[in-house]
Motif scaffolding. Structure first.
Motif, short mmCIF file in Angstrom:
data_model
loop_
_atom_site.label_atom_id
_atom_site.label_comp_id
_atom_site.label_asym_id
_atom_site.label_seq_id
_atom_site.Cartn_x
_atom_site.Cartn_y
_atom_site.Cartn_z
N PHE A 35 46.98 25.10 99.62
CA PHE A 35 45.54 25.02 99.88
C PHE A 35 45.31 23.85 100.79
CE2 PHE A 35 46.09 27.40 95.91
CZ PHE A 35 44.97 28.51 96.23
N ASP A 36 46.51 23.21 101.38
CA ASP A 36 46.09 22.10 102.28
C ASP A 36 46.89 22.66 103.70
OD1 ASP A 36 46.07 19.99 103.99
OD2 ASP A 36 46.50 18.42 102.44
N GLU A 37 47.98 22.89 103.61
CA GLU A 37 48.72 23.46 104.79
C GLU A 37 48.23 24.55 105.50
OE1 GLU A 37 53.24 24.10 106.50
OE2 GLU A 37 52.72 24.82 104.46
N ALA A 38 47.93 25.53 104.64
CA ALA A 38 47.41 26.92 105.04
C ALA A 38 46.02 26.79 105.38
CB ALA A 38 47.65 27.85 103.92
N VAL A 39 45.11 26.33 104.86
CA VAL A 39 43.92 25.84 105.09
C VAL A 39 43.65 25.15 106.48
CG1 VAL A 39 41.55 25.10 104.09
CG2 VAL A 39 42.97 26.46 102.61
N GLY A 41 46.06 23.66 108.24
CA GLY A 41 46.98 23.50 109.46
C GLY A 41 47.79 22.33 109.52
N ARG A 42 47.54 21.16 108.55
CA ARG A 42 48.31 20.07 108.83
C ARG A 42 49.92 20.33 108.37
NH1 ARG A 42 46.28 15.17 105.65
NH2 ARG A 42 46.45 16.44 103.72
N SER A 43 50.74 19.30 108.99
CA SER A 43 52.06 19.71 108.79
C SER A 43 52.46 19.19 107.26
CB SER A 43 52.97 19.08 109.80
OG SER A 43 52.89 17.66 109.54
N ARG A 44 53.41 19.41 106.81
CA ARG A 44 54.09 19.11 105.56
C ARG A 44 54.17 17.57 105.79
NH1 ARG A 44 57.42 24.17 103.31
NH2 ARG A 44 55.83 25.73 103.36
N ALA A 45 54.70 17.14 106.69
CA ALA A 45 54.87 15.74 107.11
C ALA A 45 53.54 14.87 106.94
CB ALA A 45 55.68 15.26 108.39
N GLU A 46 52.58 15.38 107.53
CA GLU A 46 51.29 14.89 107.41
C GLU A 46 50.67 14.82 106.32
OE1 GLU A 46 48.57 15.84 111.23
OE2 GLU A 46 49.80 17.44 110.78
N ILE A 47 51.08 15.88 105.29
CA ILE A 47 50.55 16.02 103.97
C ILE A 47 51.37 15.13 102.87
CG2 ILE A 47 50.17 17.81 101.93
CD1 ILE A 47 49.86 19.90 104.25
N GLY A 48 52.53 14.59 103.34
CA GLY A 48 53.57 13.86 102.33
C GLY A 48 54.30 14.77 101.57
N ILE A 49 54.75 15.83 101.90
CA ILE A 49 55.52 16.69 100.85
C ILE A 49 56.78 17.19 101.64
CG2 ILE A 49 53.54 17.80 99.65
CD1 ILE A 49 53.46 20.40 101.35
#
Length: 140
Positions: A35-39, A41-49
């Protein structure tokens, strides 16, 4: 994890990295991937996961029942906000699998969370059975 100690929530009872606390931490990862990456398009690094799903079960020294629960609730709430204006047939383009309808994402997340709830039930039962065997609780 209600009524469990920090040690019990971290207890490893199976050969994998799976612990009760790790399961909730992984559920947070799942929310953020779908619900963040898929919605967005932010990378996992940007999300912090973590990049890899299996690494989302790893516990840091600072992970506590309270903190991991809060992180899950925050991720869940963010997921609800991210999808509140979308329709089930909307296509999400940010996940590495490629474009997927929101309906598929909801079903996938529900299946994964249900599976992990079953894992959590088994782990909790093992913890409480061990506690009863050690004289720490009733059998009812």
């Amino acid at each position: 994890m209600d009524g469990l100690t920090e040690e019990q929530a971290r207890r490893s009872l199976v050969a994998s990295r799976t612990t009760l606390l790790g399961l909730v931490k992984h559920a947070t990862f799942v929310e953020k991937v779908w619900f963040d990456e898929a919605v967005t398009g932010r990378s996992r690094a940007e999300i912090g996961i973590p990049e890899r799903s299996e690494d989302s079960f790893l516990l840091d020294d600072g992970d506590t029942i309270t903190g991991v629960r809060r992180a899950y609730r925050d991720a869940r709430d963010a997921s609800r906000r991210a999808t509140s204006t979308r329709r089930l047939d909307d296509i999400l383009t940010g996940h590495r699998r490629g474009p997927l309808p929101l309906r598929w994402v909801y079903l996938h997340v529900l299946r994964e969370l249900a599976q992990h709830c079953g894992h959590a039930d088994i782990l909790r039962e093992q913890i409480l059975d061990g506690q009863r065997a050690a004289g720490g609780g009733s059998s009812s």
